[in-house]
Design a protein around this motif. Structure first.
Motif, mmCIF file in Angstrom:
data_model
loop_
_atom_site.group_PDB
_atom_site.id
_atom_site.type_symbol
_atom_site.label_atom_id
_atom_site.label_comp_id
_atom_site.label_asym_id
_atom_site.label_seq_id
_atom_site.Cartn_x
_atom_site.Cartn_y
_atom_site.Cartn_z
ATOM 1 N N ASN A 75 0.698 -1.311 -0.027
ATOM 2 C CA ASN A 75 0.077 -0.005 -0.118
ATOM 3 C C ASN A 75 0.737 1.131 -0.090
ATOM 4 O OD1 ASN A 75 0.744 0.517 2.934
ATOM 5 N ND2 ASN A 75 -0.510 -1.660 3.131
ATOM 6 N N ASN A 76 1.997 1.357 -0.366
ATOM 7 C CA ASN A 76 3.011 2.413 -0.245
ATOM 8 C C ASN A 76 3.438 2.776 -1.693
ATOM 9 O OD1 ASN A 76 3.481 2.692 2.652
ATOM 10 N ND2 ASN A 76 3.518 0.372 2.391
ATOM 11 N N SER A 77 2.553 2.369 -2.573
ATOM 12 C CA SER A 77 2.874 2.834 -4.059
ATOM 13 C C SER A 77 1.657 3.826 -4.688
ATOM 14 C CB SER A 77 3.264 1.926 -5.025
ATOM 15 O OG SER A 77 4.118 1.030 -4.902
ATOM 16 N N PHE A 78 2.034 4.874 -5.098
ATOM 17 C CA PHE A 78 0.926 5.637 -5.502
ATOM 18 C C PHE A 78 1.175 5.989 -6.997
ATOM 19 C CE2 PHE A 78 -1.364 9.718 -6.357
ATOM 20 C CZ PHE A 78 -2.667 9.669 -6.044
ATOM 21 N N GLY A 79 -0.139 6.105 -7.967
ATOM 22 C CA GLY A 79 0.177 6.318 -9.392
ATOM 23 C C GLY A 79 0.334 5.238 -10.167
ATOM 24 N N LYS A 80 0.054 5.368 -11.242
ATOM 25 C CA LYS A 80 0.051 4.194 -12.422
ATOM 26 C C LYS A 80 1.058 4.227 -13.196
ATOM 27 C CE LYS A 80 -3.408 2.007 -14.994
ATOM 28 N NZ LYS A 80 -5.026 1.879 -15.703
ATOM 29 N N HIS A 81 1.318 5.383 -14.128
ATOM 30 C CA HIS A 81 2.314 5.444 -15.068
ATOM 31 C C HIS A 81 3.596 6.383 -14.412
ATOM 32 C CE1 HIS A 81 -0.848 4.348 -17.744
ATOM 33 N NE2 HIS A 81 -1.565 5.252 -17.382
ATOM 34 N N PHE A 82 3.313 7.311 -13.529
ATOM 35 C CA PHE A 82 4.202 8.074 -12.881
ATOM 36 C C PHE A 82 4.132 7.725 -11.536
ATOM 37 C CE2 PHE A 82 6.619 11.364 -10.965
ATOM 38 C CZ PHE A 82 7.491 11.860 -11.649
ATOM 39 N N ARG A 83 4.669 6.565 -11.026
ATOM 40 C CA ARG A 83 4.422 5.897 -9.822
ATOM 41 C C ARG A 83 5.481 5.953 -8.833
ATOM 42 N NH1 ARG A 83 2.985 -0.040 -10.422
ATOM 43 N NH2 ARG A 83 5.208 -0.424 -10.948
ATOM 44 N N ILE A 84 5.080 6.248 -7.525
ATOM 45 C CA ILE A 84 6.120 6.657 -6.479
ATOM 46 C C ILE A 84 5.942 5.394 -5.350
ATOM 47 C CG2 ILE A 84 6.285 9.166 -6.716
ATOM 48 C CD1 ILE A 84 4.584 9.071 -4.075
ATOM 49 N N THR A 85 6.864 5.205 -4.713
ATOM 50 C CA THR A 85 6.804 3.900 -3.626
ATOM 51 C C THR A 85 7.577 4.458 -2.615
ATOM 52 O OG1 THR A 85 6.954 2.135 -5.222
ATOM 53 C CG2 THR A 85 7.537 1.826 -2.852
#
Lengths: 378, 378, 378, 378
Positions: free
Chosen positions: C3-13
């Motif tokens: 649950n520590n990733s956000f975004g689909k194409h430009f993604r942060i973890t």
């Protein structure tokens, strides 16, 4: 757990059991303004359909797809495309006698253990019928790829120890001819001599109440350099996942594949020449990214699990029982034959997805390239 | 496009280039309260590390992992576990002479075409060094699986046409012995005779400035029935994706694999007996779901691309040039050897993910089962 | 569960706890060839850093980011960008006295119940310190958006019932001036009169051992028509998710927001004129897709939970206890102030992601448009 | 770009346009063995259906769902559940006169700019008709949650500046009564006095050819502590995304919401008592995880865009035109009323997803807890 979707940008979601009212697929992410009709899909479905000849299942599945959404005046709109294929030819009653038995080579054992429930009529989600939905969606992917002059061609490579030998750099240079030969073969086998021998073997196995395995080869022409995203979305990684998600597939390989394990580096490396690579042992992939050469892969299919010969099994309570296929059961003597169409569809789905993914990079390179000269006003 | 994450519930995100400051991995989704220490990870890294003997790359990579987050008093907390492995032994200067050349069998060609930029020092993300992160994350997955008595064991199956023959139903019944033999082999090969022959061949290839391919086999013991989610998250589909995302892998197969394509149904089907399956030609999978038998797969690795022999290539402008490895380059004569540890790690990651996914189903079966008796109060 | 990733194409973890060795973020999917330096990131971090003035937390966090991967010669390479921010100023000992207490308004209650373990030193993953990673990643997103002349600007809208009144069609036409005023305000408040009143209120709350809530407004200029993908990836859906994933946020609204619920259609509808929309009550969004007008949103933040006033609580065993902040605790009197920088970062991350997603459609429209004239050769 | 799926573990994929043959939804990830019938779904659809009374759209949509897959003998099987709802009452011809006009407040402007194509008949994917699919899927989610005694209840909170005042800790303690009052109200408003006033206002707006906005409140009872996964899958983050993906929604808030921005910490913090929290200003969420108290949220809906009053617009070529709704157009005077049912469905979908996600953690805690005592045998 949700597991009926495949693909990231060009994504399909399939549903339906072999003995329910219908099966279907939702195609999500297809760009707008692609010309599309039900005929495009039904043409592909017809190729996969059983009943075509003596070497595939004698079932008569009509498999006429209806498009329920996502089109306007013959073009895609960017909205999800829902396709439904009614089930018309199933006869559930004949499964009654085996409803309490584990079927050798089948998934009713694992489904029952996992879900605690299994529709004993047909194979449920494990039925090869589910692959019709992949073919329907693949038809759209193929149409999209065709706009880029990318063409995916699969054929029956071999059965048993008999197999067509294609030299990728020679025979396949004339892909249209291969394609023509493949299309006129009832077995999707582009080489007549091999085809004849395969027919003999299939006939023999069939007459003995047995089945055969086989290998399908898939070649893609027209790919640009650059599809595939290392390190976990490598083009061969997603193709491998696609192929191993098919019923009855037991292995997949790319380029020289397992044979590469017996080669030396000096034999296997493809040298670079003035006009690209001088050979194509890599199968069109370096570092998970397409090289622009023909992409080649092979998929191994196990022999059809449903055979007429008697087999040992147990009932759900664990008592030893004999397993005999219900009278009138209709099965392919060699699943690899019809799998040709499905392999082609799955490859197209993966490549359409990778093609879309690749749009993210070049565009931005340009954007960033132009960055140097355009000073933001803020 | 984001492509450096793998897994859905037990998910890893890797980063770092072979010649940057460090490489690393973030493990997200590991349940809380698993005992974990840096030693657990470094033990696995040590197995993969080069420099161990004459048959692997002579580079001295220290590969000491540091855990930066996600632990409290020796246990995981449910928070992401960040692991960093500093790069300590890279020498970038020696790549200067080849910075303008496409390297045969390498990915600098496709990376340059795709991204328009490539760090010519080392292999960047395409370097096998990236797999150290997979091994680090795999160590945690293995620890999680061990709490369930699930154990993943890979070994070097063969090189060239030489290979260890394991009978899954006989030799592997004594998996601890196999494991012990594998662990005492510098080549991770559990059979001494085969190992000796492989050593001879590797020595010869090395002395001739050449390299060899090989096959790694991976066996998992202790799996329950029920891991894997058809139709697109089948256990073999995700394992295939994992294996084909590895550098240099060219094929993967399960159970009898490609050999199944030459079998008949009556030969290949595993019969059911009172205590489960009577044979295991399926490799522990039916319908994409584990059967509870040993899960078996094999991965084919191509020969190392970096060889001392001179090869033809071009420079970035397309001029024909001779390609010679920089002096002092250190490469594995056979990547399949060290790949053993990485295959094991990737299999563990897929299985840990599938194990978590499987929690969603049984729990709810119980919940729904109890539904009949508990009338909702609202 | 991951649950520590956000975004689909430009993604942060993101990873790391407030009292661990470091925190960090991996940015995956940033296109190649974007100019980037550590200074770009540290400049943004500096804005968020505490200790800047009397109205934010007096902690001295250095917050110097180091980029460990993904760059080559000052440009991104398409590889994941790993950023690490060492923790330098934490003092864990002072948490000892409250380690056995549930903290009012805090997450240690829910974390303990959920995970069965909680690092009582600081707030762990629930700490606002985690948002530094979002700001670091947001700096890259902002740089990417700037190449397209897209600019995200947030500011402190109000505290209590005091708030800046911006007329989107008038005052914000001069966004550079607003930005300048915002940047010179210690409270990120672009209106001096409002700012002075807010300072008075914050000072009073602080002196009484209490805290205040507040509202942050965020405006984005330069957006093209077309970002956002209905029906589930609408631009406001992803912005809302981003904002509600922030610590202490309790509401988010777009355009007229909750005030729209008290309007009539004839008042709220924006009419179309020759040069686009004649007003912007919709906040720059129709049907989940940007209209090309200023995109506006507001986020409500609750008052800081950590206050000096004594509060009632229980210990982990459920016994009633008095809760007093440890001596020397340093907290923001109003989290909304520093949240300005984080809101800006999150908006930039969502918009960069949507910008990339939008590349999938136009390219293909062209491809398909050109389809009519280019007959596939196969 | 694929954007028609929502949820991770309990995932829906919707399809269909308001004027196509049908709309539908595929529910993937619902656990096996949940009792389910078409009646369960149609009951919910009936609540959302227009034509029920004078205050909603007079269209007569039958909205009878058919389940095409995923059931066996009245129980779910773990396979995807495909639901189809035929479109029976659409009249496309009346849209002819406005096919060349941008509709104020509508999405045909942005859709046309983004996709280059728009089905001018009805609202396509932007039509509120799409929400029937969410309601159908939500019916299954609600059934799943009911097995856990979790109940989601939404109602019309207010229209204009008129609104029902519920004290969460008092009035809602008797949720069944609230529910009963809500169910007997044609406006889904549980307070008779408020309802009457709302009816007066809606009638007036309608008679003036105008529309009204409104606020829907949603309460969930019976939640355990522990749903929601920080930091990016916080329960309020996913609920906010769900709500802002609805047509016409402009804001969402939790607990005290925007009012919290005007409070002090000492007023807003909920104290812990012997039996849990002593108040519930947080709305049942701390740190993104449910506290076990009532979860509360409110969604603001803008006034219906389709109004009878004449409005200014342009045609697709940019010429100024007057916009008048086609004769016989049937629209809700206040979308917030029927949105009550949809908000309830979306909340149920998010909570079912979070409930499944939560299964991953506790199971493993036990597994790991038992790890200490079970020494792995290998």
């Amino acid at each position: 757990v949700a597991n009926n979707s495949f693909g990231k940008h060009f994504r399909i979601t399939t549903w339906g059991e072999s003995h329910g009212k219908a099966i279907g697929v939702v195609v999500d992410g297809c760009p707008a303004r692609l010309e599309l009709s039900e005929a495009d899909i039904n043409e592909e479905l017809k190729r996969r359909a059983p009943g075509a000849n003596a070497w595939v299942s004698p079932r008569k599945e009509e498999d006429r797809a209806e498009i329920l959404s996502g089109l306007f005046e013959g073009e895609t709109t960017g909205a999800p495309i829902s396709i439904i294929i009614p089930n018309t030819n199933q006869d559930s009653s004949k499964y009654e006698p085996i409803k309490e038995l584990y079927r050798p080579g089948h998934a009713n054992y694992t489904y029952l253990k996992k879900y605690g429930i299994f529709d004993y009529r047909g194979g449920g989600r494990a039925s090869a019928r589910e692959t019709a939905c992949r073919v329907a969606a693949g038809a759209i992917a193929k149409k999209l790829l065709a706009t880029q002059n990318i063409h995916v061609v699969a054929y029956l490579k071999g059965v048993g120890d008999m197999s067509v030998d294609m030299d990728m750099s020679v025979d396949l240079s004339d892909l249209p001819s291969v394609l023509k030969a493949r299309n006129s073969s009832p077995l999707f086998c582009p080489d007549v001599l091999t085809e004849n021998e395969i027919i003999r073997r299939v006939d023999r196995a069939k007459s003995e109440g047995d089945s055969l395995g086989g290998v399908v080869e898939c070649i893609t022409a027209g790919l640009p350099v650059g599809l595939g995203d290392p390190v976990y979305e490598k083009i061969e990684a997603n193709l491998a996942k696609a192929m191993m998600s098919l019923p009855a597939s037991k292995g997949v390989e790319f380029g020289c594949g397992f044979a590469a394990a017996a080669m030396r580096g000096s034999e296997h490396n493809d040298a670079f020449g003035v006009n690209g690579l001088l050979s194509n042992r890599s199968g069109g992939i370096l570092g998970g990214i397409t090289t622009g050469e023909l992409l080649s892969l092979r998929v191994a299919f196990k022999p059809t699990s449903s055979i007429k010969k008697q087999q040992q099994t147990t009932d759900l309570q664990g008592n030893i029982r004999e397993f005999t296929l219900p009278k009138g059961s209709r099965h392919d003597p060699c699943v690899a034959i019809r799998a040709v169409v499905v392999v082609e569809a799955m490859a197209a789905l993966v490549l359409a997805d990778a093609f879309l993914a690749a749009q993210l990079q070049p565009i931005l390179q340009n954007a960033c390239a132009s960055y140097a000269t355009s000073v933001p006003s803020l």
